[in-house]
Design a protein around this motif. Structure first.
Motif, PDB file in Angstrom:
ATOM      1  N   GLY A  96     104.280 -42.251 -62.481  1.00 60.55           N
ATOM      2  CA  GLY A  96     104.925 -41.269 -63.335  1.00 60.55           C
ATOM      3  C   GLY A  96     104.035 -41.009 -64.533  1.00 60.55           C
ATOM      4  O   GLY A  96     103.291 -41.896 -64.968  1.00 60.55           O
ATOM      5  N   GLY A  97     104.090 -39.791 -65.029  1.00 61.64           N
ATOM      6  CA  GLY A  97     103.247 -39.468 -66.172  1.00 61.64           C
ATOM      7  C   GLY A  97     103.769 -38.287 -66.951  1.00 61.64           C
ATOM      8  O   GLY A  97     104.711 -37.608 -66.532  1.00 61.64           O
ATOM      9  N   GLY A  98     103.149 -38.090 -68.082  1.00 63.12           N
ATOM     10  CA  GLY A  98     103.499 -36.979 -68.955  1.00 63.12           C
ATOM     11  C   GLY A  98     102.253 -36.265 -69.430  1.00 63.12           C
ATOM     12  O   GLY A  98     101.156 -36.838 -69.436  1.00 63.12           O
ATOM     13  N   LEU A  99     102.423 -35.032 -69.810  1.00 60.81           N
ATOM     14  CA  LEU A  99     101.304 -34.225 -70.290  1.00 60.81           C
ATOM     15  C   LEU A  99     100.860 -34.712 -71.663  1.00 60.81           C
ATOM     16  O   LEU A  99     101.675 -34.943 -72.552  1.00 60.81           O
ATOM     17  N   HIS A 100      99.571 -34.891 -71.804  1.00 59.37           N
ATOM     18  CA  HIS A 100      98.961 -35.300 -73.069  1.00 59.37           C
ATOM     19  C   HIS A 100      97.731 -34.416 -73.249  1.00 59.37           C
ATOM     20  O   HIS A 100      96.672 -34.707 -72.688  1.00 59.37           O
ATOM     21  N   GLY A 101      97.902 -33.310 -73.983  1.00 54.11           N
ATOM     22  CA  GLY A 101      96.828 -32.325 -74.089  1.00 54.11           C
ATOM     23  C   GLY A 101      96.653 -31.651 -72.736  1.00 54.11           C
ATOM     24  O   GLY A 101      97.610 -31.176 -72.145  1.00 54.11           O
ATOM     25  N   SER A 102      95.441 -31.638 -72.219  1.00 53.57           N
ATOM     26  CA  SER A 102      95.173 -31.025 -70.918  1.00 53.57           C
ATOM     27  C   SER A 102      95.054 -32.076 -69.816  1.00 53.57           C
ATOM     28  O   SER A 102      94.505 -31.809 -68.752  1.00 53.57           O
ATOM     29  N   HIS A 103      95.583 -33.262 -70.077  1.00 54.60           N
ATOM     30  CA  HIS A 103      95.547 -34.345 -69.101  1.00 54.60           C
ATOM     31  C   HIS A 103      96.956 -34.894 -68.874  1.00 54.60           C
ATOM     32  O   HIS A 103      97.847 -34.688 -69.696  1.00 54.60           O
ATOM     33  N   VAL A 104      97.121 -35.594 -67.790  1.00 55.71           N
ATOM     34  CA  VAL A 104      98.354 -36.323 -67.527  1.00 55.71           C
ATOM     35  C   VAL A 104      98.063 -37.788 -67.804  1.00 55.71           C
ATOM     36  O   VAL A 104      97.106 -38.352 -67.265  1.00 55.71           O
TER      37      VAL A 104
END
Length: 168
Positions: free
Chosen positions: A8-16
């Motif tokens: 699972g992940g979240g958006l951080h700038g232009s990366h996950v």
């Protein structure tokens, strides 16, 4: 339940940013991915999140520099926009060898109480186990979508919004 790794992940700038990772339940050598950062455009997690972003935020991502990680990584804004529209329509994202050669991922967005895509959950593993006749395995798609809907409900998302094709 699915016999593959789940992350699972979240958006951080232009990366996950990978915030949770569950190993495959076999005895193979595996590396914990928590803390890994993957370009949004090269992973199903990123596409699942981006498909439901407001138009301005989605446009910002599509306008950012997109470096290919493999020969299969989609980097063209127009092609990615088509992929995001299909993702929003189908309720899940799919990538086949875009981040790592021989690896595929199926992911679905997780929504918060305001109906915004707060992150995504996905199944990742070898292409030969996740892809059947060029398409993501239907049993895995169903499991990912069901899990994302459940997580969204746990976060307060309305039933009509959780994992559906509507965009804000």
């Amino acid at each position: 339940r699915v016999g593959e790794a789940v992350r699972g992940g979240g958006l951080h700038g232009s990366h996950v940013l990978i915030v949770h990772h569950v190993f495959r339940p076999d005895n193979s050598v595996q590396i914990l991915e928590v803390g890994a950062s993957i370009p949004w455009h090269a992973c199903a997690l990123g596409k699942a999140i981006a498909a439901y972003l407001p138009e301005a935020a989605r446009g910002q991502l599509l306008g950012s520099a997109m470096t290919p990680l493999t020969g299969r990584t989609i980097t063209g804004p127009a092609a990615l926009e088509v992929t995001l529209l299909a993702t929003a329509e189908d309720g899940y994202a799919f990538e086949d060898g875009e981040a790592i050669v021989g690896e595929a991922e199926i992911a679905a967005a997780v929504f918060d109480d305001m109906g915004h895509s707060a992150g995504a959950i996905g199944v990742v593993g070898p292409v030969e186990r996740l892809v059947t006749d060029g398409e993501p395995a239907s049993t895995l798609v169903a499991a990912v979508r069901e899990t994302a809907r459940g997580l969204s409900r746990d976060m307060g998302a309305g039933r009509a919004r959780a994992g559906r094709g509507a965009r804000s």
